[in-house]
Design an enzyme around this catalytic site. Structure first.
Site, short mmCIF file in Angstrom:
data_model
loop_
_atom_site.label_atom_id
_atom_site.label_comp_id
_atom_site.label_asym_id
_atom_site.label_seq_id
_atom_site.Cartn_x
_atom_site.Cartn_y
_atom_site.Cartn_z
N LYS A 15 0.87 -1.19 0.00
CA LYS A 15 0.00 0.00 0.00
C LYS A 15 0.90 1.23 0.00
O LYS A 15 1.69 1.43 0.93
CB LYS A 15 -0.90 -0.02 1.24
CG LYS A 15 -1.69 1.29 1.46
CD LYS A 15 -2.65 1.19 2.65
CE LYS A 15 -3.28 2.54 2.97
NZ LYS A 15 -4.19 2.51 4.13
N ASP A 39 -2.76 10.11 3.22
CA ASP A 39 -4.14 9.69 3.43
C ASP A 39 -4.85 10.71 4.30
O ASP A 39 -4.74 10.70 5.53
CB ASP A 39 -4.16 8.30 4.10
CG ASP A 39 -5.59 7.81 4.36
OD1 ASP A 39 -6.53 8.41 3.81
OD2 ASP A 39 -5.74 6.81 5.09
N LYS A 97 -10.44 12.69 7.79
CA LYS A 97 -9.95 12.32 9.12
C LYS A 97 -9.98 13.55 10.04
O LYS A 97 -9.73 14.66 9.57
CB LYS A 97 -8.49 11.85 9.02
CG LYS A 97 -8.31 10.46 8.47
CD LYS A 97 -6.83 10.09 8.46
CE LYS A 97 -6.61 8.74 7.82
NZ LYS A 97 -7.18 7.62 8.57
N ASP A 101 1.50 6.39 5.44
CA ASP A 101 0.57 5.42 4.87
C ASP A 101 1.15 4.75 3.61
O ASP A 101 0.50 3.94 2.96
CB ASP A 101 -0.77 6.10 4.57
CG ASP A 101 -1.96 5.19 4.81
OD1 ASP A 101 -1.80 4.19 5.53
OD2 ASP A 101 -3.05 5.46 4.27
N ASP A 123 -12.28 6.77 3.67
CA ASP A 123 -11.04 6.59 4.43
C ASP A 123 -10.60 5.11 4.45
O ASP A 123 -9.49 4.80 4.86
CB ASP A 123 -11.23 7.12 5.86
CG ASP A 123 -9.91 7.34 6.57
OD1 ASP A 123 -8.86 7.33 5.89
OD2 ASP A 123 -9.92 7.54 7.80
N GLU A 144 -9.54 3.44 2.08
CA GLU A 144 -9.05 3.54 0.70
C GLU A 144 -7.94 2.52 0.39
O GLU A 144 -7.79 2.10 -0.75
CB GLU A 144 -8.52 4.96 0.43
CG GLU A 144 -7.07 5.26 0.85
CD GLU A 144 -6.82 5.07 2.34
OE1 GLU A 144 -7.76 5.18 3.13
OE2 GLU A 144 -5.66 4.79 2.72
N ARG A 148 -7.62 -0.60 1.10
CA ARG A 148 -8.13 -1.88 0.61
C ARG A 148 -8.58 -1.78 -0.85
O ARG A 148 -8.57 -2.77 -1.57
CB ARG A 148 -9.24 -2.39 1.54
CG ARG A 148 -10.43 -1.49 1.61
CD ARG A 148 -11.33 -1.83 2.80
NE ARG A 148 -10.81 -1.34 4.08
CZ ARG A 148 -11.37 -1.54 5.26
NH1 ARG A 148 -12.48 -2.24 5.34
NH2 ARG A 148 -10.83 -1.06 6.36
N1 BES Z 1 -4.32 4.51 6.81
C1 BES Z 1 -5.45 4.25 7.62
C2 BES Z 1 -5.14 3.27 8.75
C3 BES Z 1 -4.18 3.73 9.82
C4 BES Z 1 -4.63 4.32 10.98
C5 BES Z 1 -2.83 3.49 9.69
C6 BES Z 1 -3.75 4.70 11.97
C7 BES Z 1 -1.94 3.87 10.67
C8 BES Z 1 -2.38 4.47 11.80
C9 BES Z 1 -6.58 3.65 6.79
O1 BES Z 1 -6.64 4.07 5.47
C10 BES Z 1 -7.86 4.05 7.45
O2 BES Z 1 -8.10 5.20 7.58
N2 BES Z 1 -8.65 3.07 7.86
C11 BES Z 1 -9.88 3.32 8.52
C12 BES Z 1 -10.87 2.28 8.03
C13 BES Z 1 -12.28 2.54 8.47
C14 BES Z 1 -12.81 3.79 7.82
C15 BES Z 1 -13.12 1.36 8.10
C16 BES Z 1 -9.66 3.18 10.02
O3 BES Z 1 -8.88 2.33 10.43
O4 BES Z 1 -10.24 3.97 10.77
ZN ZN Z 2 -4.81 4.64 4.61
ZN ZN Z 3 -7.73 5.86 5.20
#
Ligand code: BES
Ligand code: ZN
Ligand code: ZN
Length: 484
Positions: free
Chosen positions: A244, A249, A256, A267, A326, A328, A330
C-alpha cells in the site's frame, strides 16, 4: 561504519575504546571495576563508562538475537557522544553464528539511523570502526566464514530497513507517487538484477483498475503502479509482494479528524517495505524470484473526489460499495492484488498500514498476519519472531465475513460494525484473491509499528521499516539459508 573481524585477543587489539559485556547482571568477575561500579551505583543494567581506562561496560540481557541488537544499539548510543574513532568488542555468540553477527551489526546500524534531513544542526559521530575479536567465545571456537556472512547479512538487512525508513519519513509535499516511481527506477538502476516498470493512469484505466483510480481522483498528483522484479536464474519459487503506497491519506471526503491525519505520510509504509525487501533480496542474491507491486497514490478531497455511496467495479470484476472513503487502502490493494495474481506467484504477501483497529487491538509494536492458510501463517509467525519484529496471527471467521456484505454491490468497503476492523479489512481483501491463490496468500497489517511517535528499543522516532526484516527472514527460510 566499518565492521572488522580480528583473530587477536581483545587485549592485543588497538582501539580507542574497549567494550565489556555484562551478562546476567553478574559483576563478580569484574573485581578491577568494583570501585567504579560502586561510585556509579551500577548494578549491571544499561551502561557504565570508565573514562579513565577507556572501557565501556554494557548489559547483555541474554544471547537472544533481540538482546544482542539492543546491547549493540546501547553501545553506539553511549559511545557516539564521545570523540572516538574505533572500538573493540568481544564476539557474542547466540544459537547461530550468522544470526548473532547479523544482529550485532543491526544493533549498531539502527543506532546510527536518524532522519535529520530537515534539521539545521545534525549530530555527527566520529565512530567509524568496530573491531570484533573472535579469538574464542566461552571456550568455543567458531567458523570465521560464518561470522563474515553474518556481518554482510546484517549490513544488507539494516541498510534495507533504513532505506525503507527514509522513504516513509520523507514529507508528503516531496514524496508523491511520481517520487516513489523515481526512487523505484533508481533502485533498479543501482542494482543490475532488479528491473522496474512504471505504469501511469492510462494503463490503470486500460486495466480497469477502477478502485485504485477512484482513490486518486481528487489528488493533483497522478497515481503510479510500480512493478519491481528480481529474477535470478534457477529460481526455485516466485514470491510477489504488494505494498500500500498512500503517499498521503487525508481520509478523502470521509475526512480524518486533525489529530488522526497527522502521521499519514506514513501510509506508504507497505510500499516502502516492499522496495526495501527487493533491494535486500537482490543484494543477498537469493535464489527466489521476487516481485514488488506498489500502488502509489494520495487520498485527497475536492470536487472530483470519489464519494461514500459510489460503486466501483474493480479489476477482478468484483463490485464495491464505497461507504467510507477513508477505507481507501483496501481499494488500492484490491486492484494491485489482482495485477499481482496474474504474475502466478507461489506465495503472495501484501503489506499495508491498513487499519487503526489493528493498532487498537495489538498495540504499536505488533503487526498482524492474516490469510486462509493456518500452516503458512504459523510458519511465518515463527520465523518473524527471530527477525526482531513482533507479529501475531489474527484468524478469519464466517461471522465477521457477514459484516462486509453490501445491499447494492458484491462487497462493502466498510464493515457494518466497528469491532474486528483489522480482520474485516483482511476479509475484504480476501474477496479479491482467486481460488487457486487462497492458500498462497498472506496479508500483513503493519499499521502499528510502521511509524513510531515515540522511539522504543533500537527504533528511532518515526518510521521503523516494519515488514522488511520479517519478510526477508521468511525468504531466507524458503531459500534454506541459515535462520536458526
Ligand atoms: N491509513 C489508515 C489506517 C491507519 C490508521 C494506519 C492509523 C496507521 C495508523 C486507513 O486508510 C484508514 O483510515 N482506515 C480506517 C478504516 C475505516 C474507515 C473502516 C480506520 O482504520 O479507521
Ligand atoms: Zn490509509
Ligand atoms: Zn484511510
Amino acid at each position: 561504519m566499518n565492521f572488522e573481524l580480528s583473530a587477536k585477543k581483545i587485549t592485543q587489539i588497538k582501539a580507542d575504546f574497549e567494550v565489556v559485556f555484562i551478562q546476567d547482571k553478574n559483576l563478580k568477575n569484574f573485581s578491577k571495576a568494583k570501585d567504579l561500579f560502586k561510585i556509579n551505583d551500577y548494578k549491571g543494567e544499561g551502561a557504565c563508562l570508565d573514562l579513565a581506562n577507556k572501557i565501556l561496560y554494557i548489559e547483555l540481557k541474554s544471547l537472544e538475537y533481540e538482546d544482542i541488537r539492543m546491547a549493540c544499539f546501547n553501545i553506539y548510543k553511549t559511545l557516539s557522544k564521545l570523540n572516538i574513532k574505533s572500538i573493540k568488542i568481544p564476539s557474542i555468540l547466540g544459537k547461530c553464528v550468522v544470526m548473532s553477527f547479523s544482529s550485532l551489526v543491526q544493533g549498531f546500524k539502527f543506532g546510527v539511523y536518524e532522519f535529520n534531513k530537515y534539521k539545521s544542526e545534525k549530530k555527527i559521530s566520529s565512530l567509524e570502526k568496530i573491531i570484533i575479536s573472535y579469538e574464542e567465545i566461552n571456550g568455543k571456537e567458531f567458523d570465521k566464514k560464518e561470522a563474515q556472512i553474518g556481518i554482510n547479512m546484517g549490513e544488507i538487512l539494516a541498510n534495507a530497513t533504513n532505506f525503507t525508513k527514509d522513504i516513509v519519513n520523507e514529507i508528503p509535499q516531496i514524496y508523491t507517487p511520481l517520487k516513489m516511481a523515481e526512487d523505484a527506477l533508481s533502485l533498479a538502476k543501482e542494482n543490475k538484477d532488479i528491473t522496474c516498470k512504471v505504469y501511469d493512469e492510462k494503463f490503470l484505466s486500460k486495466e480497469k483498475m477502477n478502485a485504485f483510480l477512484a482513490v486518486n481522483k481528487a489528488s493533483i498528483h497522478p497515481p503510479r503502479l510500480i512493478h519491481l522484479s528480481y529474477k535470478p536464474k534457477n529460481a526455485k519459487q516466485k514470491v510477489v509482494f504488494v505494498g500500500k503506497g498512500l503517499t498521503y491519506d487525508s481520509g478523502g471526503l470521509s475526512l480524518k479528524p486533525a489529530d488522526y491525519m497527522l502521521t499519514m505520510k506514513a501510509d506508504k509504509s507497505g510500499a516502502a517495505a516492499a522496495m526495501g525487501i527487493i533491494k535486500a533480496v537482490a543484494e543477498l542474491k537469493l535464489d527466489i524470484e521476487v516481485h514488488s507491486v506498489l500502488g502509489a497514490t494520495e487520498n485527497m478531497i475536492g470536487g472530483d473526489a470519489y464519494k461514500p455511496d459510489d460503486v466501483l467495479i474493480s479489476r477482478e470484476g468484483v463490485s464495491i460499495e464505497v461507504r467510507n472513503t477513508d477505507a481507501e487502502g483496501r481499494l488500492v490493494l484490491a486492484d494491485c492484488l489482482s495485477f499481482a495474481q496474474d504474475l502466478k506467484p507461489d506465495l503472495l504477501i501484501d503489506m499495508a498500514t491498513l487499519t487503526g483497529a489493528c493498532v487498537v487491538g495489538l498495540g504499536e509494536f505488533t503487526s498482524a498476519i492474516m490469510g486462509n492458510n493456518e500452516d503458512l501463517q504459523n510458519d511465518f509467525y515463527q520465523t518473524s519472531k527471530k527477525s526482531g519484529e513482533y507479529t501475531t496471527v489474527l484468524h478469519f471467521n464466517p461471522h465477521l465475513r457477514e459484516l462486509i456484505k453490501s445491499n447494492i454491490a458484491d462487497v462493502s468497503n466498510t464493515a457494518s460494525s466497528r469491532y474486528g476492523g483489522a480482520i474485516t479489512a483482511g476479509l475484504f481483501l480476501d474477496k479479491f484473491i482467486r481460488k487457486e491463490y487462497k492458500d498462497k496468500w498472506l496479508h500483513l497489517d503493519i499499521a502499528g509499528p510502521a511509524y513510531l511517535e515515540k522511539s522504543w528499543g533500537y527504533n528511532a522516532f518515526g518510521a521503523s521499516g516494519a515488514g522488511v526484516r520479517m519478510c526477508i527472514a521468511y525468504l531466507l527460510k524458503l531459500s534454506s539459508k541459515v535462520m536458526k
